[in-house]
Design a protein around this motif. Structure first.
Motif, PDB file in Angstrom:
ATOM      1  N   VAL A  27     -11.553 -10.438   8.181  1.00 32.97           N
ATOM      2  CA  VAL A  27     -10.276 -10.243   8.672  1.00 32.97           C
ATOM      3  C   VAL A  27      -9.233 -10.336   7.343  1.00 32.97           C
ATOM      4  N   ALA A  28      -7.923  -9.678   7.948  1.00 34.41           N
ATOM      5  CA  ALA A  28      -6.960  -9.263   6.698  1.00 34.41           C
ATOM      6  C   ALA A  28      -6.165 -10.488   6.289  1.00 34.41           C
ATOM      7  N   ASP A  29      -6.573 -11.490   5.791  1.00 32.49           N
ATOM      8  CA  ASP A  29      -5.937 -12.358   4.672  1.00 32.49           C
ATOM      9  C   ASP A  29      -6.730 -12.400   3.253  1.00 32.49           C
TER      10      ASP A  29
ATOM     11  N   PRO B 149       7.709 -15.335  16.028  1.00 37.28           N
ATOM     12  CA  PRO B 149       6.648 -16.030  15.270  1.00 37.28           C
ATOM     13  C   PRO B 149       5.589 -15.241  14.538  1.00 37.28           C
ATOM     14  N   GLY B 150       5.818 -14.007  14.861  1.00 35.09           N
ATOM     15  CA  GLY B 150       4.729 -12.875  14.093  1.00 35.09           C
ATOM     16  C   GLY B 150       5.220 -11.405  14.571  1.00 35.09           C
ATOM     17  N   ILE B 151       4.401 -10.660  13.992  1.00 34.19           N
ATOM     18  CA  ILE B 151       4.533  -9.295  14.395  1.00 34.19           C
ATOM     19  C   ILE B 151       4.002  -8.821  15.643  1.00 34.19           C
ATOM     20  N   MET B 152       2.771  -9.463  15.736  1.00 35.57           N
ATOM     21  CA  MET B 152       2.068  -9.064  17.142  1.00 35.57           C
ATOM     22  C   MET B 152       2.896  -9.645  18.325  1.00 35.57           C
ATOM     23  N   PRO B 153       3.499 -10.872  18.390  1.00 34.37           N
ATOM     24  CA  PRO B 153       4.124 -11.120  19.445  1.00 34.37           C
ATOM     25  C   PRO B 153       5.339 -10.382  19.711  1.00 34.37           C
ATOM     26  N   ALA B 154       5.980  -9.703  18.705  1.00 34.09           N
ATOM     27  CA  ALA B 154       7.221  -8.798  18.940  1.00 34.09           C
ATOM     28  C   ALA B 154       6.807  -7.654  19.485  1.00 34.09           C
TER      29      ALA B 154
ATOM     30  N   VAL C  50      -6.780   2.465  14.570  1.00 39.28           N
ATOM     31  CA  VAL C  50      -5.488   1.615  14.295  1.00 39.28           C
ATOM     32  C   VAL C  50      -6.186   0.102  14.484  1.00 39.28           C
ATOM     33  N   TYR C  51      -5.505  -0.733  14.006  1.00 36.28           N
ATOM     34  CA  TYR C  51      -5.346  -2.161  13.952  1.00 36.28           C
ATOM     35  C   TYR C  51      -5.619  -2.584  15.508  1.00 36.28           C
ATOM     36  N   ARG C  52      -6.648  -3.256  15.965  1.00 36.68           N
ATOM     37  CA  ARG C  52      -7.023  -3.677  17.261  1.00 36.68           C
ATOM     38  C   ARG C  52      -6.035  -4.118  17.878  1.00 36.68           C
ATOM     39  N   PRO C  53      -5.263  -5.001  17.727  1.00 37.24           N
ATOM     40  CA  PRO C  53      -4.320  -5.747  18.458  1.00 37.24           C
ATOM     41  C   PRO C  53      -3.301  -4.665  19.207  1.00 37.24           C
ATOM     42  N   PHE C  54      -2.929  -3.622  18.560  1.00 33.24           N
ATOM     43  CA  PHE C  54      -2.215  -2.601  18.961  1.00 33.24           C
ATOM     44  C   PHE C  54      -2.818  -1.910  20.230  1.00 33.24           C
ATOM     45  N   HIS C  55      -4.009  -1.691  20.532  1.00 31.83           N
ATOM     46  CA  HIS C  55      -4.941  -1.349  21.530  1.00 31.83           C
ATOM     47  C   HIS C  55      -4.538  -2.227  22.856  1.00 31.83           C
TER      48      HIS C  55
ATOM     49  N   LEU D 105       3.994   2.696  15.362  1.00 34.38           N
ATOM     50  CA  LEU D 105       3.655   3.034  14.425  1.00 34.38           C
ATOM     51  C   LEU D 105       3.115   1.950  13.402  1.00 34.38           C
ATOM     52  N   CYS D 106       2.027   2.679  12.619  1.00 33.31           N
ATOM     53  CA  CYS D 106       1.539   1.562  11.645  1.00 33.31           C
ATOM     54  C   CYS D 106       1.936   2.156  10.310  1.00 33.31           C
ATOM     55  N   ASN D 107       2.760   1.745   9.443  1.00 36.09           N
ATOM     56  CA  ASN D 107       3.067   2.275   8.320  1.00 36.09           C
ATOM     57  C   ASN D 107       3.381   1.430   7.323  1.00 36.09           C
TER      58      ASN D 107
ATOM     59  N   HIS E  39      -0.626   2.283   6.953  1.00 40.90           N
ATOM     60  CA  HIS E  39      -1.575   2.287   7.989  1.00 40.90           C
ATOM     61  C   HIS E  39      -2.838   1.544   8.025  1.00 40.90           C
ATOM     62  N   ASN E  40      -3.051   0.548   8.691  1.00 38.16           N
ATOM     63  CA  ASN E  40      -4.469  -0.274   8.749  1.00 38.16           C
ATOM     64  C   ASN E  40      -5.187   0.478   9.851  1.00 38.16           C
ATOM     65  N   PRO E  41      -6.452   0.915   9.585  1.00 41.80           N
ATOM     66  CA  PRO E  41      -7.420   0.602   8.467  1.00 41.80           C
ATOM     67  C   PRO E  41      -7.409   1.645   7.483  1.00 41.80           C
TER      68      PRO E  41
ATOM     69  N   SER F 214       7.947   0.019  14.573  1.00 38.39           N
ATOM     70  CA  SER F 214       7.244   0.552  13.288  1.00 38.39           C
ATOM     71  C   SER F 214       6.786  -0.714  12.471  1.00 38.39           C
ATOM     72  N   ASP F 215       5.486  -1.031  12.623  1.00 37.76           N
ATOM     73  CA  ASP F 215       4.888  -2.236  11.762  1.00 37.76           C
ATOM     74  C   ASP F 215       4.563  -1.791  10.610  1.00 37.76           C
ATOM     75  N   GLU F 216       5.686  -2.498   9.715  1.00 36.23           N
ATOM     76  CA  GLU F 216       5.581  -2.196   8.162  1.00 36.23           C
ATOM     77  C   GLU F 216       5.000  -3.558   7.293  1.00 36.23           C
ATOM     78  N   ILE F 217       3.976  -4.087   7.991  1.00 35.23           N
ATOM     79  CA  ILE F 217       3.667  -5.361   7.404  1.00 35.23           C
ATOM     80  C   ILE F 217       2.837  -5.107   6.274  1.00 35.23           C
ATOM     81  N   HIS F 218       2.429  -4.249   6.010  1.00 36.47           N
ATOM     82  CA  HIS F 218       1.542  -3.846   4.730  1.00 36.47           C
ATOM     83  C   HIS F 218       2.503  -2.994   3.661  1.00 36.47           C
ATOM     84  N   ALA F 219       3.850  -3.012   3.864  1.00 32.66           N
ATOM     85  CA  ALA F 219       4.602  -2.084   2.952  1.00 32.66           C
ATOM     86  C   ALA F 219       4.706  -2.708   1.620  1.00 32.66           C
TER      87      ALA F 219
ATOM     88  N   ALA G 197       3.596 -11.820   5.327  1.00 34.56           N
ATOM     89  CA  ALA G 197       2.277 -12.416   5.588  1.00 34.56           C
ATOM     90  C   ALA G 197       1.203 -11.912   5.004  1.00 34.56           C
ATOM     91  N   LYS G 198       1.013 -10.478   4.898  1.00 37.87           N
ATOM     92  CA  LYS G 198       0.070  -9.906   4.043  1.00 37.87           C
ATOM     93  C   LYS G 198       0.368 -10.042   2.692  1.00 37.87           C
ATOM     94  N   SER G 199       1.501  -9.643   2.107  1.00 40.74           N
ATOM     95  CA  SER G 199       1.863  -9.390   0.581  1.00 40.74           C
ATOM     96  C   SER G 199       1.751 -10.769  -0.118  1.00 40.74           C
TER      97      SER G 199
END
Ligand code: PLP
Length: 389
Positions: free
Chosen positions: A36-38, A94-99, A120-125, A166-168, A170-172, A198-203, A232-234
């Protein structure tokens, strides 16, 4: 180095998915956990001090973000991703995925197509399928383990889509999409009137001196974008459940904000709010050192595989602390490979098809950990491969 990223912290028993769910998910708990990505690093001292101060205040009523919150978020996204914003464009979540899920619910109807770029990141599917929308995929092209966008296919799929996630970066697959990519992509979405989440959580996690660009920083794409950012990631703050959603266009922002308000998801938690402020205002020295450490881990991993395990392939990640490794040369199906990694190499990795059928034969490895753990993991993998292949 001013900060100690080498320190191994025992996370077992802290209630974290990464270690405490090993038995449940992988059938044993004595694994080196790189799924998992933490990250396994302690947070920046500046964030810890801010949280301590908030804790010492000891009153935890309902929260209002003070002007400083908007100021530091605005500065961060401008300086880091080139996106100049106004405070009123911010929507709390409260998070990106809720949004992302709420955007799917708000801007599409059951049966509508929602487009993602696989693998791409499973929760997108899940965000598409769970709400009865039709999952449209624009599979990435792959040459020598390096991924790129199939723009012809993208254009075909956009004709059918009501929303694009969009995942930018891109994970994975670790791609930091270039400005050219974003310009082509943004123009097509504008042409077909498909809003972009545009999910930029890894930016923030970019290597070799590169900088991420928000799609909303280019041309007039902000008018068509729901931009999701988060420390959250960085800054390793996933457990504080905080994200910032930025929507310039009132026609997109108002309905989304209304939905979030109606569900009472906007208040945020006291620690998450303090953490965002401290991360974006006081911890950039920590992030700068983290990036050096992660880049060294990445280079170590890439060199190790080339030298010791040439059957396994990967392209050097440009972003994220995730390596997308092609195990197909070992000739095992996914279940067998996952079981073999667990039993013979004592490794917990993320199986490729979790990210889409295109991920078959791949595993995602999280190198956001002290070098010692990464070294142990790679040595263990090497031994397992040498014994059997
Ligand atoms: C691309 C991407 N988006 C979102 C998330 C999760 O974000 P949040 O915890 O804010 O919902 C992750 C976590 O791994 C991720 O990789």
């Amino acid at each position: 180095m001013k900060f100690d990223f080498d320190r191994v912290i025992d996370r077992r028993g802290s209630g974290c998915f990464k270690y405490d769910a090993l038995q449940m998910l992988y059938g044993r708990d004595d694994l080196i956990s790189l799924w998992v990505a933490d990250m396994d690093f302690a947070i920046a001292p500046a964030i810890r001090e801010a949280l301590q101060k908030r804790l010492d205040h000891a009153v935890f009523g309902y929260n209002l973000r003070l002007p400083v919150f908007y100021e530091v978020v605005g500065n961060w996204v401008h300086q880091r991703y080139g996106f100049q914003i106004e405070a009123s464009w911010i929507v709390h979540s409260p998070g990106i995925m809720p949004a992302v899920n709420l955007a799917v619910l708000q801007f599409t109807q059951p049966g509508d197509g929602v487009l993602i770029q696989t693998p791409v990141y499973r929760p997108f599917h899940d965000a598409v399928k769970a709400h009865g929308r039709v999952l449209l995929t624009n599979p990435l092209l792959c040459r020598n383990s390096y991924y790129s966008i199939d723009f012809d296919d993208l254009e075909q799929k956009l004709r059918l889509a009501k929303l694009f996630i969009l995942c930018n970066p891109h994970n994975p697959v670790g791609r930091l999409w270039s400005n050219d990519d974003l310009l082509r992509l943004g123009s097509l979405c504008r042409k077909y009137k498909v809003p972009v989440v545009s999910d930029e959580i890894h930016a923030d996690i970019v290597y070799d001196g590169h900088r991420a660009t928000s799609i909303a920083a280019l041309e007039d794409f902000a008018d068509n974008a729901i931009v999701c950012v988060s420390p959250a990631k960085s800054f390793n703050l996933a457990g504080l459940s905080s994200a910032v959603i930025i929507v310039k266009n009132p026609a997109l922002r108002q309905p989304l904000a209304k939905m979030i308000e109606s569900l009472h998801l906007y208040l945020g938690n006291s620690f998450g709010i303090e953490a965002i402020i401290a991360a974006y205002r006081d911890a950039d020295d920590w992030l700068a050192e983290l990036l050096i450490y992660l880049q060294d881990n990445r280079d170590y991993l890439v060199d190790f595989l080339k030298r010791e395990l040439p059957l396994l392939k990967l392209a050097t990640p440009e972003s994220t602390y995730l390596a997308w490794i092609d195990f197909r040369a070992l000739g095992m199906g996914e279940d067998a490979l996952l079981g073999w990694l667990v039993e013979k190499a004592r490794l917990a990795l993320d199986p490729g098809t979790k990210f889409g059928v295109e991920g078959s034969g791949h595993m995602r490895l999280n190198f956001g950990c002290p070098r010692k753990l990464l070294t142990e993991a790679l040595e263990s993998l090497k031994e397992a491969v040498r014994k059997e292949f």
